[in-house]
Design a protein around this motif. Structure first.
Motif, PDB file in Angstrom:
ATOM      1  N   GLY A 176       0.832  -1.186   0.000  1.00 21.29           N
ATOM      2  CA  GLY A 176       0.000   0.000   0.000  1.00 21.29           C
ATOM      3  C   GLY A 176       0.865   1.233   0.000  1.00 21.29           C
ATOM      4  O   GLY A 176       1.981   1.256  -0.524  1.00 21.29           O
ATOM      5  N   GLY A 177       0.362   2.323   0.612  1.00 26.41           N
ATOM      6  CA  GLY A 177       1.134   3.549   0.727  1.00 26.41           C
ATOM      7  C   GLY A 177       1.428   4.194  -0.612  1.00 26.41           C
ATOM      8  O   GLY A 177       0.635   4.154  -1.545  1.00 26.41           O
ATOM      9  N   MET A 178       2.602   4.807  -0.693  1.00 25.04           N
ATOM     10  CA  MET A 178       3.051   5.447  -1.919  1.00 25.04           C
ATOM     11  C   MET A 178       4.387   4.860  -2.334  1.00 25.04           C
ATOM     12  O   MET A 178       5.101   4.256  -1.525  1.00 25.04           O
ATOM     13  CB  MET A 178       3.224   6.957  -1.706  1.00 25.04           C
ATOM     14  N   SER A 179       4.724   5.029  -3.600  1.00 27.69           N
ATOM     15  CA  SER A 179       6.037   4.634  -4.105  1.00 27.69           C
ATOM     16  C   SER A 179       6.662   5.810  -4.835  1.00 27.69           C
ATOM     17  O   SER A 179       5.953   6.651  -5.395  1.00 27.69           O
ATOM     18  CB  SER A 179       5.935   3.422  -5.041  1.00 27.69           C
ATOM     19  N   ILE A 180       7.995   5.861  -4.803  1.00 29.23           N
ATOM     20  CA  ILE A 180       8.739   6.944  -5.433  1.00 29.23           C
ATOM     21  C   ILE A 180       9.789   6.331  -6.364  1.00 29.23           C
ATOM     22  O   ILE A 180      10.539   5.433  -5.959  1.00 29.23           O
ATOM     23  CB  ILE A 180       9.426   7.842  -4.395  1.00 29.23           C
ATOM     24  N   TYR A 181       9.835   6.838  -7.588  1.00 28.13           N
ATOM     25  CA  TYR A 181      10.796   6.368  -8.587  1.00 28.13           C
ATOM     26  C   TYR A 181      11.602   7.558  -9.098  1.00 28.13           C
ATOM     27  O   TYR A 181      11.063   8.647  -9.306  1.00 28.13           O
ATOM     28  CB  TYR A 181      10.082   5.715  -9.766  1.00 28.13           C
ATOM     29  N   SER A 182      12.894   7.349  -9.323  1.00 28.00           N
ATOM     30  CA  SER A 182      13.697   8.347 -10.000  1.00 28.00           C
ATOM     31  C   SER A 182      13.467   8.206 -11.500  1.00 28.00           C
ATOM     32  O   SER A 182      13.685   7.137 -12.077  1.00 28.00           O
ATOM     33  CB  SER A 182      15.184   8.169  -9.691  1.00 28.00           C
ATOM     34  N   VAL A 183      12.992   9.297 -12.115  1.00 34.83           N
ATOM     35  CA  VAL A 183      12.805   9.323 -13.563  1.00 34.83           C
ATOM     36  C   VAL A 183      13.695  10.417 -14.164  1.00 34.83           C
ATOM     37  O   VAL A 183      13.385  10.967 -15.218  1.00 34.83           O
ATOM     38  CB  VAL A 183      11.321   9.535 -13.943  1.00 34.83           C
ATOM     39  N   ASP A 185      16.446   9.993 -15.554  1.00 42.90           N
ATOM     40  CA  ASP A 185      16.682   9.431 -16.878  1.00 42.90           C
ATOM     41  C   ASP A 185      15.500   8.524 -17.190  1.00 42.90           C
ATOM     42  O   ASP A 185      15.436   7.396 -16.701  1.00 42.90           O
ATOM     43  CB  ASP A 185      17.979   8.615 -16.897  1.00 42.90           C
ATOM     44  N   PRO A 186      14.525   8.998 -17.978  1.00 45.19           N
ATOM     45  CA  PRO A 186      13.324   8.192 -18.229  1.00 45.19           C
ATOM     46  C   PRO A 186      13.609   6.856 -18.907  1.00 45.19           C
ATOM     47  O   PRO A 186      12.736   5.983 -18.918  1.00 45.19           O
ATOM     48  CB  PRO A 186      12.480   9.098 -19.136  1.00 45.19           C
ATOM     49  N   LYS A 187      14.810   6.702 -19.453  1.00 46.10           N
ATOM     50  CA  LYS A 187      15.163   5.418 -20.052  1.00 46.10           C
ATOM     51  C   LYS A 187      15.790   4.472 -19.039  1.00 46.10           C
ATOM     52  O   LYS A 187      16.071   3.310 -19.355  1.00 46.10           O
ATOM     53  CB  LYS A 187      16.120   5.630 -21.236  1.00 46.10           C
ATOM     54  N   ASN A 188      16.008   4.976 -17.834  1.00 43.78           N
ATOM     55  CA  ASN A 188      16.607   4.153 -16.772  1.00 43.78           C
ATOM     56  C   ASN A 188      15.914   4.502 -15.453  1.00 43.78           C
ATOM     57  O   ASN A 188      16.457   5.214 -14.615  1.00 43.78           O
ATOM     58  CB  ASN A 188      18.105   4.398 -16.681  1.00 43.78           C
ATOM     59  N   ILE A 189      14.696   4.016 -15.290  1.00 44.46           N
ATOM     60  CA  ILE A 189      13.874   4.345 -14.116  1.00 44.46           C
ATOM     61  C   ILE A 189      14.314   3.500 -12.922  1.00 44.46           C
ATOM     62  O   ILE A 189      14.459   2.280 -13.029  1.00 44.46           O
ATOM     63  CB  ILE A 189      12.387   4.124 -14.443  1.00 44.46           C
ATOM     64  N   VAL A 190      14.513   4.178 -11.786  1.00 43.34           N
ATOM     65  CA  VAL A 190      15.056   3.510 -10.600  1.00 43.34           C
ATOM     66  C   VAL A 190      14.082   3.661  -9.431  1.00 43.34           C
ATOM     67  O   VAL A 190      13.721   4.774  -9.056  1.00 43.34           O
ATOM     68  CB  VAL A 190      16.419   4.117 -10.205  1.00 43.34           C
ATOM     69  N   PRO A 191      13.616   2.556  -8.823  1.00 38.76           N
ATOM     70  CA  PRO A 191      12.759   2.675  -7.633  1.00 38.76           C
ATOM     71  C   PRO A 191      13.562   3.190  -6.443  1.00 38.76           C
ATOM     72  O   PRO A 191      14.650   2.685  -6.154  1.00 38.76           O
ATOM     73  CB  PRO A 191      12.268   1.245  -7.406  1.00 38.76           C
ATOM     74  N   LEU A 192      13.033   4.203  -5.768  1.00 42.52           N
ATOM     75  CA  LEU A 192      13.696   4.755  -4.590  1.00 42.52           C
ATOM     76  C   LEU A 192      13.040   4.278  -3.296  1.00 42.52           C
ATOM     77  O   LEU A 192      13.720   4.013  -2.302  1.00 42.52           O
ATOM     78  CB  LEU A 192      13.673   6.283  -4.650  1.00 42.52           C
ATOM     79  N   ALA A 193      11.711   4.208  -3.296  1.00 46.74           N
ATOM     80  CA  ALA A 193      10.973   3.744  -2.123  1.00 46.74           C
ATOM     81  C   ALA A 193       9.667   3.140  -2.611  1.00 46.74           C
ATOM     82  O   ALA A 193       8.985   3.727  -3.453  1.00 46.74           O
ATOM     83  CB  ALA A 193      10.702   4.897  -1.163  1.00 46.74           C
ATOM     84  N   VAL A 194       9.306   1.977  -2.098  1.00 50.98           N
ATOM     85  CA  VAL A 194       8.109   1.267  -2.554  1.00 50.98           C
ATOM     86  C   VAL A 194       7.239   0.918  -1.338  1.00 50.98           C
ATOM     87  O   VAL A 194       7.719   0.345  -0.366  1.00 50.98           O
ATOM     88  CB  VAL A 194       8.476  -0.011  -3.325  1.00 50.98           C
ATOM     89  N   GLY A 195       5.970   1.304  -1.396  1.00 58.21           N
ATOM     90  CA  GLY A 195       5.025   0.915  -0.357  1.00 58.21           C
ATOM     91  C   GLY A 195       5.212   1.614   0.969  1.00 58.21           C
ATOM     92  O   GLY A 195       5.030   0.999   2.023  1.00 58.21           O
ATOM     93  N   LYS A 196       5.532   2.914   0.945  1.00 56.10           N
ATOM     94  CA  LYS A 196       5.758   3.665   2.183  1.00 56.10           C
ATOM     95  C   LYS A 196       4.526   4.505   2.523  1.00 56.10           C
ATOM     96  O   LYS A 196       3.936   5.126   1.653  1.00 56.10           O
ATOM     97  CB  LYS A 196       6.979   4.579   2.030  1.00 56.10           C
ATOM     98  N   GLY A 197       4.161   4.519   3.798  1.00 54.45           N
ATOM     99  CA  GLY A 197       2.983   5.284   4.186  1.00 54.45           C
ATOM    100  C   GLY A 197       2.635   5.116   5.640  1.00 54.45           C
ATOM    101  O   GLY A 197       3.513   5.068   6.509  1.00 54.45           O
TER     102      GLY A 197
END
Length: 641
Positions: A176-183, A185-197
């Motif tokens: 649940g919660g929210m997730s944050i991705y570094s975009v 470089d849109p061709k190399n998307i990197v997850p920074l935080a997943v399911g935080k809340g």
């Protein structure tokens, strides 16, 4: 709605009037008649127009194709929107720089399959190109509130995409919660935080699911606001610090429970945070919260850890379009205009009917507020166009899980129609999908179901008569009609003293199998969702708009969902806004002190089903980006003056 944040000078909101809660009466006016500005389309015979093949889901056919002052620049069918996966696959759209990001829902062939988002190169708006698909953990999917901003903090410099996470109940891996991705470089998307809340003070291993999220940077710190699906009306505004986007921290929770002067006078008295926009107004950060039947709420977020209630809007009573009292409500999403003189807000209403509900026997006989689920067998198709039963029976939660903790599935404990002799089974809201409850009723032999409001949604009894008919959560063969009623009415059906704080849901009700009073419900056409124009300083309503077919009973079914969904105000002009109108297509409105005027529209000849809308300049030209639920990205240019 969810674009990179701008800082614009504007007069600061100062003083607002507050008044009490309105009643939940649902009596219709004698003869509803459209009387406000609306679009004018030429229609073929409804029987013919309603039968076309279509590229959209829901409610059978579609409106005829039409276009005025809207040029279709390009469209992109994303790779996952094919075959059985096509219908309802796409949700919101976020646009930033030279890329668009499309939220993807669960696949129809696997309702608990992974959601995620598509990245699309829009550097040449005439030739959008799909770059990639970023998958979420299994059973998790986005909906509204996907946004991209640039942040520059001590911990991170670059572009981040924030998204909500909703949960499919059958998937143990879901977050649940929210997730944050570094975009960056849109061709190399990197997850920074997943399911935080919100983990409820660490008592949960999975964060509460969130419906929407909006991020902003103030000074050297960055923040995000989320709408908590699981704490409706009590703590449903979650504020996270994301200065270090790899380590988001919950810093504040608030809700209408903290705003005693908030006005809730709309039909249903259902209150929850649905969407938000946060913007700097001179020296203050203000939040514009879409809060369903409370309308639009303004919070001072200058100190995000200590949000301060400033004001909320009031729906005119009776409503301006069809004259119903109380007004419909359903404040869904809103944006300030570029100069902040006005607010354009959308009401989402999938049910174009209003329900009149009565308890017909016993000491509590009388009229109470109620609604009809828009995905069950319509009441107006029943004999005598009436939902009725001489006896009701208490059925508990109706969930497949063992919510009451006695070692038996709650569904298995639902009294059968044959055993109870009742005509209607009554369940409590909560613990599982509304649709699971309706299916449980059907399996027990009933063709009529009532769901009463949950404790948390009453805000500890403040909205004792509030009701909410939610969406269908899973696929099954629907043979029953179903309505939703307030928590107080649920108790009174069984001659029981109302309570509003017991846990788990349903534990304050009589024993399973208790027989209750008779009931009767009928419906009256009251239109689909509409658009409101508010004064940016006072929040007073200036005008109310709807497309003409949304006000016409002839289009109550057979033409798709004719509710508005979202709005995007123009990034350069303060008098233009763009509306995603589901099967009503893409609309352009001109706004000002004199009200709302439709100046542009587009519906494809095969129909549309627009969810999200964004407006952004590329190479000096403003483009409008719409997410079609059943195909992908559509790009437009407004060609009017």
């Amino acid at each position: 709605m969810r674009r990179g944040l701008r800082v614009l000078p504007v007069a600061v909101l100062l003083t607002f009037a507050a008044s009490g809660v309105g009643n939940a009466s649902s009596e219709p006016p004698p003869t509803p008649t459209p009387k406000a500005k609306s679009s004018t389309l030429e229609f073929k015979d409804p029987e013919i127009a309603g039968g076309h093949d279509h590229q959209h889901g829901g409610n059978e056919g579609h409106l005829p194709g039409t276009s005025k002052n809207m040029e279709l620049v390009a469209k992109l069918d994303v790779s996952g929107a094919t075959g059985e996966n096509r219908e309802g696959h796409i949700a919101d759209v976020a646009v930033f720089g030279q890329h668009a990001y499309l939220a993807a829902r669960r696949l129809n062939t696997n309702p608990c399959g992974a959601g995620g988002f598509y990245t699309v190169d829009i550097s040449d708006p005439k030739q959008p190109k799909e770059l990639s698909f970023t998958a979420f953990p299994a059973g998790s999917y986005p909906g509204e509130g996907m946004q991209v901003i640039t942040i520059d903090t001590a911990s991170f410099k670059g572009d981040i995409l924030v998204t909500n996470n909703e949960i499919c109940s059958d998937a143990p891996e879901a977050v649940g919660g929210m997730s944050i991705y570094s975009v960056t470089d849109p061709k190399n998307i990197v997850p920074l935080a997943v399911g935080k809340g919100d983990f409820n003070d660490g008592t949960q291993t999975v964060a509460n699911q969130e419906h929407s999220v909006f991020a902003w940077q103030a000074g050297e710190r960055a923040f995000a606001m989320m709408s908590d699906d699981e704490e409706q009306s009590v703590g449903d505004v979650d504020i996270m610090e994301i200065t270090d986007p790899a380590n988001p921290t919950l810093i504040a929770e608030t809700s209408i429970a903290d705003w005693p002067t908030a006005e809730v006078g709309a039909n249903g008295q259902t209150v929850f945070l649905h969407d938000m926009q946060i913007k700097k107004v001179r020296d203050q950060w203000l939040g514009l919260l879409s809060y369903w039947d409370a309308g639009w709420v303004i919070l001072n977020l200058t100190d995000p850890a200590k949000p301060v209630f400033l004001a909320d809007s009031k729906y005119p009573d009776p409503d301006k379009l069809l004259g119903f009292t109380p007004p419909e409500g359903n404040g869904h999403q809103a944006e300030w205009t570029r100069d902040n003189k006005f607010i354009v807000g959308t009401d989402e209403d999938f049910s174009p009917s209003r329900t009149s509900f009565q308890v017909t026997s016993g000491p509590n006989a009388g009229t109470y507020g109620a609604g009809e689920f828009d995905w069950t067998v319509p009441i107006n198709t029943l004999p005598g166009q009436t939902f009725q039963g001489a006896k009701t029976v208490w059925g508990g939660t109706g969930c497949e899980e063992d919510v009451n903790g006695n070692g038996i599935s709650d569904r298995a404990e639902v009294p059968t129609k044959a055993a109870s002799g009742a005509d209607v089974v009554v369940f409590t809201r909560g613990a599982c999908f509304f649709s699971v409850k309706v299916e449980s009723g059907q399996l027990a032999g009933y063709d009529k179901v009532i769901v009463i409001q949950s404790h948390v949604a009453t805000s500890n009894g403040r909205f004792a008569d509030g009701f909410f008919c939610g969406a269908q959560g899973h696929d099954f063969t629907i043979t029953a009609s179903a309505i939703c009623v307030g928590h107080r009415a649920g108790h009174l059906l069984f001659e029981d003293a109302p309570e509003y704080t017991s846990a788990p849901e349903g534990s304050d009700m009589p024993a399973l199998g208790t027989i209750g009073a008779g009931v009767k419900a009928t419906t009256t056409f009251d239109g689909w969702g509409t658009v409101h124009l508010l004064d940016g300083k006072t929040l007073k309503e200036i005008d109310n708009y709807a497309i003409s077919e949304a006000l016409d009973p002839a289009f109550a079914s057979g033409f798709g969902d004719l509710s508005v969904h979202e709005v995007a105000t123009d990034p350069e002009r303060s008098d233009l806004a763009y509306l995603s109108y589901y099967a009503g297509g893409m609309r352009v409105i001109k706004v000002g002190a004199k009200g709302i005027e439709e100046v542009g529209r587009y519906i494809n000849e095969d129909g549309n089903n627009f969810w999200g809308v964004e407006a952004q300049q590329i190479r000096g030209k403003t483009y409008v980006f719409g997410s079609d639920r059943d195909s992908g990205l559509w790009i437009f240019r407004y060609t009017g003056r």
